[in-house]
Design an enzyme around this catalytic site. Structure first.
Site, PDB file in Angstrom:
ATOM      1  N   SER A  14      42.970-102.761  45.588  1.00 42.91           N
ATOM      2  CA  SER A  14      43.589-103.730  44.682  1.00 42.91           C
ATOM      3  C   SER A  14      45.087-103.761  44.968  1.00 42.91           C
ATOM      4  CB  SER A  14      43.361-103.253  43.238  1.00 42.91           C
ATOM      5  OG  SER A  14      44.166-103.957  42.336  1.00 42.91           O
TER       6      SER A  14
ATOM      7  N   TYR B  50      43.786 -96.283  37.165  1.00 43.30           N
ATOM      8  CA  TYR B  50      43.248 -97.373  37.989  1.00 43.30           C
ATOM      9  C   TYR B  50      44.082 -97.530  39.271  1.00 43.30           C
ATOM     10  CZ  TYR B  50      41.502-101.889  39.486  1.00 43.30           C
ATOM     11  OH  TYR B  50      40.950-102.906  40.239  1.00 43.30           O
TER      12      TYR B  50
HETATM   13  N1  LIG Z   1      38.823-108.958  39.427  1.00 47.63           N
HETATM   14  C1  LIG Z   1      40.022-108.572  39.812  1.00 47.63           C
HETATM   15  O1  LIG Z   1      41.050-109.107  39.366  1.00 47.63           O
HETATM   16  C2  LIG Z   1      40.163-107.451  40.836  1.00 47.63           C
HETATM   17  C3  LIG Z   1      41.401-107.330  41.478  1.00 47.63           C
HETATM   18  C4  LIG Z   1      41.571-106.331  42.433  1.00 47.63           C
HETATM   19  C5  LIG Z   1      40.530-105.482  42.741  1.00 47.63           C
HETATM   20  N2  LIG Z   1      39.328-105.618  42.090  1.00 47.63           N
HETATM   21  C6  LIG Z   1      38.268-104.680  42.458  1.00 47.63           C
HETATM   22  O2  LIG Z   1      37.182-105.423  42.965  1.00 47.63           O
HETATM   23  C7  LIG Z   1      35.974-104.683  42.770  1.00 47.63           C
HETATM   24  C8  LIG Z   1      34.926-105.603  42.154  1.00 47.63           C
HETATM   25  O3  LIG Z   1      35.387-106.015  40.886  1.00 47.63           O
HETATM   26  P1  LIG Z   1      34.992-107.413  40.221  1.00 47.63           P
HETATM   27  O4  LIG Z   1      36.252-108.002  39.738  1.00 47.63           O
HETATM   28  O5  LIG Z   1      34.127-108.183  41.112  1.00 47.63           O
HETATM   29  O6  LIG Z   1      34.203-106.848  38.930  1.00 47.63           O
HETATM   30  P2  LIG Z   1      32.903-107.362  38.160  1.00 47.63           P
HETATM   31  O7  LIG Z   1      32.770-108.849  38.211  1.00 47.63           O
HETATM   32  O8  LIG Z   1      32.980-106.697  36.821  1.00 47.63           O
HETATM   33  O9  LIG Z   1      31.676-106.713  39.006  1.00 47.63           O
HETATM   34  C9  LIG Z   1      31.528-105.318  39.086  1.00 47.63           C
HETATM   35  C10 LIG Z   1      30.252-104.962  39.838  1.00 47.63           C
HETATM   36  O10 LIG Z   1      30.194-103.535  40.004  1.00 47.63           O
HETATM   37  C11 LIG Z   1      28.978-103.018  39.437  1.00 47.63           C
HETATM   38  N3  LIG Z   1      29.254-101.691  38.904  1.00 47.63           N
HETATM   39  C12 LIG Z   1      30.158-101.341  37.958  1.00 47.63           C
HETATM   40  N4  LIG Z   1      30.103-100.017  37.704  1.00 47.63           N
HETATM   41  C13 LIG Z   1      29.146 -99.504  38.512  1.00 47.63           C
HETATM   42  C14 LIG Z   1      28.596 -98.192  38.700  1.00 47.63           C
HETATM   43  N5  LIG Z   1      29.004 -97.140  37.963  1.00 47.63           N
HETATM   44  N6  LIG Z   1      27.619 -98.025  39.634  1.00 47.63           N
HETATM   45  C15 LIG Z   1      27.171 -99.068  40.349  1.00 47.63           C
HETATM   46  N7  LIG Z   1      27.641-100.342  40.209  1.00 47.63           N
HETATM   47  C16 LIG Z   1      28.609-100.547  39.292  1.00 47.63           C
HETATM   48  C17 LIG Z   1      28.566-104.082  38.392  1.00 47.63           C
HETATM   49  O11 LIG Z   1      27.173-104.135  38.119  1.00 47.63           O
HETATM   50  P3  LIG Z   1      26.449-103.220  36.950  1.00 47.63           P
HETATM   51  O12 LIG Z   1      27.286-103.362  35.714  1.00 47.63           O
HETATM   52  O13 LIG Z   1      25.058-103.764  36.843  1.00 47.63           O
HETATM   53  O14 LIG Z   1      26.464-101.837  37.512  1.00 47.63           O
HETATM   54  C18 LIG Z   1      28.987-105.369  39.118  1.00 47.63           C
HETATM   55  O15 LIG Z   1      27.998-105.734  40.060  1.00 47.63           O
HETATM   56  C19 LIG Z   1      36.342-103.479  41.906  1.00 47.63           C
HETATM   57  O16 LIG Z   1      36.467-102.335  42.742  1.00 47.63           O
HETATM   58  C20 LIG Z   1      37.697-103.865  41.317  1.00 47.63           C
HETATM   59  O17 LIG Z   1      38.472-102.738  41.020  1.00 47.63           O
HETATM   60  C21 LIG Z   1      39.118-106.589  41.149  1.00 47.63           C
END
Ligand SMILES: NC(=O)c1ccc[n+]([C@@H]2O[C@H](COP(=O)([O-])OP(=O)(O)OC[C@H]3O[C@@H](n4cnc5c(N)ncnc54)[C@H](OP(=O)(O)O)[C@@H]3O)[C@@H](O)[C@H]2O)c1
Length: 255
Positions: free
Chosen positions: A135, A145
């Site tokens: 991130s 985080y």
């Molecule tokens: N959105 C942003 O602004 C942003 C920015 C920078 C980086 N990121 C990073 O991008 C990545 C994806 O985030 P996203 O924004 O796409 O989030 P999201 O829409 O909330 O999706 C998260 C995914 O991870 C799974 N997950 C969560 N906890 C888990 C666990 N303990 N074991 C296995 N699977 C798990 C969830 O499914 P289940 O709940 O079914 O497990 C879901 O498929 C993360 O690493 C986040 O830190 C996000």
């Protein structure tokens, strides 16, 4: 057919990786906790793109789930996308310490162990890649985080260099550092994002597109979006105290 293993594949950035890689002809191994949603996602991709899509329901913060994921990662994975992640609701001391430890397990321990499991097969075949989703928070000050995401960048950079030498460039490792992306992330963490200016939001498909382009070019730390590339450059020039003040507050209000 090459195989891609994507963690957190049912929502947001992980689901966007799954769709894009299926359309590129990858067979898929998809991991998340919600088994029903995972099976639905896999079935849709099988149907739409005529690829194989295995559903692996597992909680990466639990030994049993991480062990099962490791075992699968040891077999024929050409591209590993360590994407699963989440934000905790609140700043340090407002969050139970067990939730902070869970975050370190998912963001750091799972990334370490799945990379360790998948890379030997890639080295044997002389090709393969690992994308570790970090991130922009890695370059900022955002409690546990940001610290966990900084670990992802440092870890990825270090092993990218080792593996480049050992595989003569055949096995690549890249840290992906998106800014704010519209996904389920903020709602799950009960973050109020209403104050974030529109230009700060990235689209998940654009993030995946930029990531795969950077991976092909051999980039080690990918920062999608011109606005975030500029921010990353500017952060090196302004005083550290100012970066800390701004980055610990931007987009950080909780419902
Ligand atoms: N959105 C942003 O602004 C942003 C920015 C920078 C980086 N990121 C990073 O991008 C990545 C994806 O985030 P996203 O924004 O796409 O989030 P999201 O829409 O909330 O999706 C998260 C995914 O991870 C799974 N997950 C969560 N906890 C888990 C666990 N303990 N074991 C296995 N699977 C798990 C969830 O499914 P289940 O709940 O079914 O497990 C879901 O498929 C993360 O690493 C986040 O830190 C996000």
């Amino acid at each position: 057919m090459p195989t891609a293993f994507i963690t957190g594949a049912t929502a947001g950035i992980g689901a966007a990786f799954a769709r894009r890689l299926a359309s590129d002809g990858f067979d898929l191994v998809l991991l998340a906790r919600d088994a029903e949603r995972l099976e639905r996602t896999a079935a849709e991709l099988r149907e739409k793109y005529a690829v194989r899509a295995e559903a692996l329901p597992a909680d990466l913060s639990a030994e049993e789930g991480l062990g099962a994921a490791e075992e699968r990662a040891r077999r024929d994975v050409d591209l590993l996308v360590n994407n699963a992640g989440f934000g905790n609701r609140g700043v340090f001391l407002d969050v139970p310490v067990s939730d902070e430890v869970t975050m370190l397990r998912v963001h750091c321990e799972a990334v370490l162990r799945l990379t360790h499991a998948a890379v030997p097969g890639m080295l044997e075949r002389g090709r393969g890649a690992v994308v570790n989703v970090s991130s922009m928070a890695a370059f900022a000050t955002r409690g546990t985080y940001g610290a966990s995401k900084a670990w992802v960048v440092s870890f990825s950079r270090g092993i990218a260099a080792d593996l480049r030498q050992r595989s003569r460039g055949g096995v690549r490792v890249m840290a992906l550092c998106p800014g704010f992306v519209r996904t389920e992330f903020h709602e799950r963490a009960q973050m109020d994002m209403s104050g974030l200016p529109e230009f700060m939001w990235l689209d998940k498909d654009d993030v995946v597109d930029a990531a795969l382009r950077d991976l092909r070019r051999g980039v080690e730390v990918s920062i999608p979006g011109a606005q975030y590339k500029a921010l990353a450059g500017a952060a090196r020039l302004v005083p550290r105290g100012l970066v800390t003040r701004l980055s610990s507050t931007t987009g950080r209000r909780y419902d």
